[in-house]
Design a protein around this motif. Sequence first.
Motif, PDB file in Angstrom:
ATOM      1  N   MET A  25      -7.986 -13.110  12.115  1.00 26.44           N
ATOM      2  CA  MET A  25      -6.592 -12.826  11.809  1.00 26.44           C
ATOM      3  C   MET A  25      -6.500 -11.908  10.588  1.00 26.44           C
ATOM      4  N   SER A  26      -5.680 -10.879  10.704  1.00 23.74           N
ATOM      5  CA  SER A  26      -5.495  -9.995   9.549  1.00 23.74           C
ATOM      6  C   SER A  26      -4.142 -10.274   8.900  1.00 23.74           C
ATOM      7  N   HIS A  27      -3.966  -9.738   7.715  1.00 17.17           N
ATOM      8  CA  HIS A  27      -2.760  -9.979   6.931  1.00 17.17           C
ATOM      9  C   HIS A  27      -2.044  -8.660   6.674  1.00 17.17           C
ATOM     10  N   SER A  28      -0.751  -8.757   6.428  1.00 17.12           N
ATOM     11  CA  SER A  28       0.082  -7.560   6.306  1.00 17.12           C
ATOM     12  C   SER A  28       1.058  -7.670   5.147  1.00 17.12           C
ATOM     13  N   ILE A  29       1.475  -6.508   4.658  1.00 19.88           N
ATOM     14  CA  ILE A  29       2.483  -6.389   3.607  1.00 19.88           C
ATOM     15  C   ILE A  29       3.610  -5.534   4.183  1.00 19.88           C
ATOM     16  N   TYR A  30       4.852  -5.979   4.014  1.00 23.21           N
ATOM     17  CA  TYR A  30       6.012  -5.213   4.482  1.00 23.21           C
ATOM     18  C   TYR A  30       7.099  -5.196   3.416  1.00 23.21           C
ATOM     19  N   PHE A  31       7.752  -4.044   3.257  1.00 21.43           N
ATOM     20  CA  PHE A  31       8.926  -3.914   2.393  1.00 21.43           C
ATOM     21  C   PHE A  31       9.905  -2.961   3.057  1.00 21.43           C
ATOM     22  N   ASN A  32      11.183  -3.306   3.046  1.00 27.64           N
ATOM     23  CA  ASN A  32      12.255  -2.417   3.485  1.00 27.64           C
ATOM     24  C   ASN A  32      13.270  -2.346   2.361  1.00 27.64           C
ATOM     25  N   PHE A  33      13.693  -1.128   1.991  1.00 22.52           N
ATOM     26  CA  PHE A  33      14.697  -0.989   0.937  1.00 22.52           C
ATOM     27  C   PHE A  33      15.350   0.382   1.029  1.00 22.52           C
ATOM     28  N   THR A  87      18.497   6.592   2.166  1.00 26.71           N
ATOM     29  CA  THR A  87      17.422   6.515   3.154  1.00 26.71           C
ATOM     30  C   THR A  87      16.794   5.130   3.107  1.00 26.71           C
ATOM     31  N   CYS A  88      16.708   4.479   4.260  1.00 29.38           N
ATOM     32  CA  CYS A  88      16.003   3.202   4.334  1.00 29.38           C
ATOM     33  C   CYS A  88      14.516   3.510   4.493  1.00 29.38           C
ATOM     34  N   LEU A  89      13.720   3.004   3.565  1.00 30.65           N
ATOM     35  CA  LEU A  89      12.269   3.175   3.635  1.00 30.65           C
ATOM     36  C   LEU A  89      11.671   1.867   4.135  1.00 30.65           C
ATOM     37  N   ASN A  90      10.993   1.935   5.271  1.00 33.04           N
ATOM     38  CA  ASN A  90      10.256   0.790   5.817  1.00 33.04           C
ATOM     39  C   ASN A  90       8.781   1.036   5.518  1.00 33.04           C
ATOM     40  N   PHE A  91       8.206   0.184   4.674  1.00 37.22           N
ATOM     41  CA  PHE A  91       6.814   0.307   4.264  1.00 37.22           C
ATOM     42  C   PHE A  91       5.993  -0.794   4.920  1.00 37.22           C
ATOM     43  N   PHE A  92       4.772  -0.441   5.340  1.00 36.72           N
ATOM     44  CA  PHE A  92       3.847  -1.468   5.830  1.00 36.72           C
ATOM     45  C   PHE A  92       2.448  -1.171   5.315  1.00 36.72           C
ATOM     46  N   HIS A  93       1.656  -2.213   5.137  1.00 35.16           N
ATOM     47  CA  HIS A  93       0.227  -2.091   4.823  1.00 35.16           C
ATOM     48  C   HIS A  93      -0.457  -3.215   5.599  1.00 35.16           C
ATOM     49  N   VAL A  94      -1.066  -2.864   6.729  1.00 35.87           N
ATOM     50  CA  VAL A  94      -1.585  -3.846   7.682  1.00 35.87           C
ATOM     51  C   VAL A  94      -3.106  -3.792   7.787  1.00 35.87           C
ATOM     52  N   GLY A  95      -3.674  -4.883   8.326  1.00 35.80           N
ATOM     53  CA  GLY A  95      -5.107  -4.933   8.588  1.00 35.80           C
ATOM     54  C   GLY A  95      -5.945  -5.528   7.479  1.00 35.80           C
ATOM     55  N   TRP A  96      -5.317  -6.219   6.550  1.00 33.00           N
ATOM     56  CA  TRP A  96      -6.069  -6.864   5.472  1.00 33.00           C
ATOM     57  C   TRP A  96      -6.944  -7.967   6.057  1.00 33.00           C
ATOM     58  N   PRO A  97      -8.251  -7.953   5.749  1.00 30.08           N
ATOM     59  CA  PRO A  97      -9.142  -8.945   6.345  1.00 30.08           C
ATOM     60  C   PRO A  97      -8.941 -10.367   5.826  1.00 30.08           C
ATOM     61  N   GLU A  98      -8.509 -10.507   4.573  1.00 26.39           N
ATOM     62  CA  GLU A  98      -8.359 -11.832   3.985  1.00 26.39           C
ATOM     63  C   GLU A  98      -7.098 -11.906   3.137  1.00 26.39           C
ATOM     64  N   CYS A  99      -6.534 -13.089   3.054  1.00 33.69           N
ATOM     65  CA  CYS A  99      -5.412 -13.346   2.141  1.00 33.69           C
ATOM     66  C   CYS A  99      -6.009 -13.807   0.809  1.00 33.69           C
ATOM     67  N   ASN A 100      -6.761 -12.903   0.179  1.00 30.38           N
ATOM     68  CA  ASN A 100      -7.476 -13.235  -1.054  1.00 30.38           C
ATOM     69  C   ASN A 100      -6.700 -12.709  -2.269  1.00 30.38           C
ATOM     70  N   ASN A 101      -7.289 -12.826  -3.447  1.00 31.42           N
ATOM     71  CA  ASN A 101      -6.618 -12.379  -4.669  1.00 31.42           C
ATOM     72  C   ASN A 101      -6.339 -10.882  -4.648  1.00 31.42           C
ATOM     73  N   HIS A 102      -7.245 -10.094  -4.095  1.00 35.99           N
ATOM     74  CA  HIS A 102      -7.041  -8.642  -4.030  1.00 35.99           C
ATOM     75  C   HIS A 102      -5.831  -8.305  -3.151  1.00 35.99           C
ATOM     76  N   TYR A 103      -5.697  -8.983  -2.020  1.00 38.68           N
ATOM     77  CA  TYR A 103      -4.529  -8.793  -1.143  1.00 38.68           C
ATOM     78  C   TYR A 103      -3.239  -9.146  -1.891  1.00 38.68           C
ATOM     79  N   LYS A 104      -3.249 -10.271  -2.572  1.00 38.32           N
ATOM     80  CA  LYS A 104      -2.048 -10.722  -3.290  1.00 38.32           C
ATOM     81  C   LYS A 104      -1.709  -9.771  -4.434  1.00 38.32           C
ATOM     82  N   HIS A 105      -2.729  -9.314  -5.158  1.00 38.61           N
ATOM     83  CA  HIS A 105      -2.528  -8.357  -6.251  1.00 38.61           C
ATOM     84  C   HIS A 105      -1.998  -7.028  -5.697  1.00 38.61           C
ATOM     85  N   SER A 106      -2.559  -6.568  -4.587  1.00 39.49           N
ATOM     86  CA  SER A 106      -2.117  -5.297  -3.988  1.00 39.49           C
ATOM     87  C   SER A 106      -0.675  -5.390  -3.507  1.00 39.49           C
TER      88      SER A 106
END
Length: 142
Positions: free
Chosen positions: A1-9, A96-115
Amino acid sequence: MSHSIYFNFIIKSDKLSVYNAITEPEQLEKWWPLKCSGIPKIDETYNFNFTDEYNWYAKVVSCKQDDHIHYKMTKSDADWDPTTFGFKLKEKENGTCLNFFHVGWPECNNHYKHSSFCWAMLLKGLKDYLEKGIVIPFEDRS
């Protein structure tokens, strides 16, 4: 399972200005990397240089003028290498609505959370740059 980051603003700016700020190296340098090079065309490579130690590369995997750009990391670190991040723009009455994604993170580790935290701060910097002309010095972007 991979992890993802999403922001819309919303950014109170036109789509062309937002698109240029997320694709033109000299504008990316105003809110994200220290140095940058690249061309917003499919299969082109971007260099995102943060320091000599963090000199990263990504390939443009999808791109449409004034609409979106997606970057696939090709040379970074073990957590970032499998990931793809991107921006999709949609015109709204108030900007402008900006939809941001960052997908495919291998782990929900500290680096993922910091990023995830860093992306939120950096994207606020993008918003402030476009709306107010504020450029946060690179050394203060953490």
